[in-house]
Scaffold this motif. Structure first.
Motif, short mmCIF file in Angstrom:
data_model
loop_
_atom_site.label_atom_id
_atom_site.label_comp_id
_atom_site.label_asym_id
_atom_site.label_seq_id
_atom_site.Cartn_x
_atom_site.Cartn_y
_atom_site.Cartn_z
N GLY A 186 42.76 20.44 66.08
CA GLY A 186 42.37 21.84 65.85
C GLY A 186 42.55 22.28 64.40
N TYR A 205 36.93 27.04 60.76
CA TYR A 205 36.78 28.14 61.71
C TYR A 205 35.51 27.99 62.53
CZ TYR A 205 40.90 30.87 60.68
OH TYR A 205 42.20 31.29 60.61
N ARG A 250 36.23 25.45 65.12
CA ARG A 250 37.12 25.97 66.17
C ARG A 250 36.38 26.83 67.18
NH1 ARG A 250 42.27 27.89 62.65
NH2 ARG A 250 43.22 25.86 62.32
N GLN A 251 35.28 27.47 66.73
CA GLN A 251 34.52 28.27 67.68
C GLN A 251 33.88 27.41 68.76
OE1 GLN A 251 32.03 31.50 66.57
NE2 GLN A 251 33.10 31.87 64.65
N MET A 268 35.49 24.81 69.96
CA MET A 268 36.59 24.16 70.68
C MET A 268 37.36 25.21 71.47
SD MET A 268 38.47 21.96 67.76
CE MET A 268 37.64 20.75 66.76
N MET A 299 41.12 25.71 73.61
CA MET A 299 42.38 25.02 73.84
C MET A 299 43.20 25.79 74.86
SD MET A 299 44.99 23.34 71.23
CE MET A 299 46.66 22.90 71.64
N PRO A 313 38.18 36.74 72.48
CA PRO A 313 37.36 35.96 71.53
C PRO A 313 35.94 36.50 71.40
CG PRO A 313 37.90 34.65 73.48
CD PRO A 313 38.70 35.91 73.57
N HIS A 322 34.31 37.83 67.79
CA HIS A 322 33.24 37.10 67.09
C HIS A 322 31.86 37.72 67.23
CE1 HIS A 322 35.80 33.92 65.74
NE2 HIS A 322 36.28 33.75 66.95
#
Lengths: 259, 269
Positions: free
Chosen positions: B53, B79, B82-83, B85, B87, B107, B111
């Motif tokens: 990550g 970043y 990461r959007q 992914m 976790m 989230p 975003h």
């Protein structure tokens, strides 16, 4: 013996430089760059948490400190038949020193400790890490609104502290000890200047606010993520930020009023 | 081959506090498959997920996500990656001050600027997928451990990620929630085609749903391959001890120290 001493000094300086570097980097990442989209509502929320919720302790302490100051001042001044100057004594000592410093110490205890505990808990329960994994910067989302709110809140709290303290001084001086009401206010008005007294006090409290909030956020963000670690960090925040604020007060007083 | 690998890790080395955790390791995570990473506690499995990550910097090696390097990239690229992914953290990592609904919406709200009705629909869909639509107004403190993990799962898939990483998803779960979670992980993988990485030491549970397995021990990969392959490697004593959970084997029961006789002699001297 000597080598171990030297290595100890080296180790300590390295740790110190590392800490300063990390703290500055944190401040940089928090304040510079594109701000969070909802910075303003988040800031207002934190202003409530840090400002409004600190009001009871700030106002009560202000009242009592003003009353005590008036008592002590009166008994010194009355020997010189100068009790009419009580208003000037209260206002000047509060605006220049007591107001910013005592409000800062109270703020470190009330708001600084809660900031460290809150951020430390978010760190230990992986909330900060999960925010990072959702591609949300915790610096901008969590730290920035708190830092700005702290810097705005403390000067306002300091002004309110001063108002309460001057009123507390009036209650004791005028209503109890019999100083003339007109003299209390007019002497105060005559001796207090806007820029050197009021604005310097506000400037002091802005600087104290930066120190306290920065220390609190740093200690929370880098807390050891256990219950013990968080409690140690909270203590550290109060001790370190209070000491730094007092040391800085000496420097600022020397600069502002020393010449 | 490159197309089917969603995430590739090459020659990864990482050490923390002067302790070497990974020494020159290679991993390949196939697109749309469930890959399990097994290993004893404290071997650095969670650290591996944090390295993927980008929360920790690698000492050396490469991490390629969709053939793009994400180990030494700019903040922006990281970043963006990461959007894609999700976790699932071991503790759930839900935001305490937000309701279940707002946690899952977090989230999305961060975003995108979505119409409230669309956002609510999306969040309710995610909550429905984990069976907790009815709990949307509860606070995280009011949830059981298993429910909290399911909410966290709903939040992890809120942005429709291509890859979901599960950090010890089954630890400390009662048999019912364990099975619910197993079913959910499998379902998300098969219906949405999400590439899944599960880090765990619950051998039987994980192997029941995994396609591929890596077993870590002593800074290196001691076995890898499909689930069937792993069980066939009977000559690997360390692997067998771990898979079967034997108390004696290459990993000794006793912590390293002086012999018992020597210690007793010291006491009675």
């Amino acid at each position: 013996m000597i080598t171990s001493f030297i290595s100890h000094v080296g180790q300590t300086s390295l740790t110190f430089v590392h800490l300063i570097g990390r703290a500055c980097l944190m401040l940089w990442l928090t304040l510079f760059g594109k701000p969070h989209r909802k910075l303003f509502p988040l800031f207002i929320q934190q202003l409530f948490q840090l400002g409004i919720l600190s009001l009871p302790i700030i106002l009560t302490s202000g009242l009592f400190i003003g009353m005590v100051l008036s008592f002590q001042g009166y008994y010194v001044l009355v020997d010189y038949a100068a009790e009419q100057s009580l208003g000037s004594l209260s206002a000047l000592s509060l605006l220049r020193e007591l107001g910013p410093v005592v409000a800062a110490l109270l703020f470190a205890g009330r708001a600084g400790s809660s900031l460290t505990a809150e951020i430390g808990l978010m760190q230990s329960t992986e909330q900060i890490a999960s925010m990072e994994m959702m591609a949300v910067s915790p610096y901008k989302r969590v730290l920035a609104p708190r830092l700005i709110a702290g810097i705005v809140a403390l000067p306002l709290l300091t002004l309110l502290f001063n108002v309460m303290a001057i009123w507390g001084g009036y209650l004791i001086g005028v209503s109890w000890l019999g100083v003339d009401s007109g003299a209390y206010w007019s002497v105060m008005q005559g001796s207090v200047d806007y820029v050197p007294d009021v604005l310097n006090g506000v400037l002091k409290s802005v600087i104290f606010a930066i120190i306290i909030t920065w220390v609190a956020l740093y200690n929370g963000y880098y807390a050891v993520p256990t219950a013990r670690g968080i409690s140690l960090s909270t203590t550290k925040t109060v001790v370190i930020s209070s000491l730094l604020a007092l040391a800085m007060d000496f420097v600022l007083t020397a600069l502002m009023f020393g010449a | 081959m490159a197309q089917s690998n969603h995430l590739v890790i090459k020659k990864l080395s990482f050490s923390r506090n002067e302790r070497l955790l990974f020494d020159d390791l290679d991993f390949e995570f196939e697109r749309g498959k469930i890959t399990a990473i097994l290993g004893p506690s404290g071997i650095g499995k969670t650290t591996l997920l944090k390295l993927i990550g980008g929360q920790l910097p690698v000492d050396s090696g490469e991490i390629l996500f969709n053939n793009q390097a994400i180990h030494n990239c700019s903040e922006k690229v990281r970043y963006q990656a990461r959007q894609k992914m999700g976790m699932l953290f071991q503790s759930g990592a839900l935001f305490n001050d937000l309701s279940v609904f707002e946690n899952v919406a977090f989230p999305l709200r961060e975003h995108f600027k979505l119409e409230e009705s669309l956002l609510q629909t999306l969040v309710l869909m995610k909550l429905e997928a984990v069976g907790l639509r009815g709990a949307k107004d509860l606070k995280p403190a009011e949830l059981s451990g298993g429910m909290a993990r399911r909410v966290a799962l709903a939040r992890a898939i809120a942005l429709d990620p291509e890859l979901v990483m599960y950090d010890e998803p089954f630890t400390g779960q009662d048999p019912i929630s364990m099975n619910v979670l197993l079913k959910l992980v499998k379902q998300l993988n098969s219906t949405l085609g999400i590439t899944s990485i599960i880090v765990s030491h619950d051998v039987n549970e994980v192997l029941s749903i995994a396609d591929n397995v890596y077993v870590l021990a002593e800074q290196s990969i001691i076995a890898s391959g499909s689930v069937d392959d792993i069980f066939k490697q009977t000559d690997n004593a360390l692997l067998q001890q771990f898979l079967l959970g034997k108390s004696e084997g290459p990993v000794p029961f006793h912590f390293k120290g002086a012999s018992f006789a020597d210690d007793l002699e010291q006491v009675n001297r």
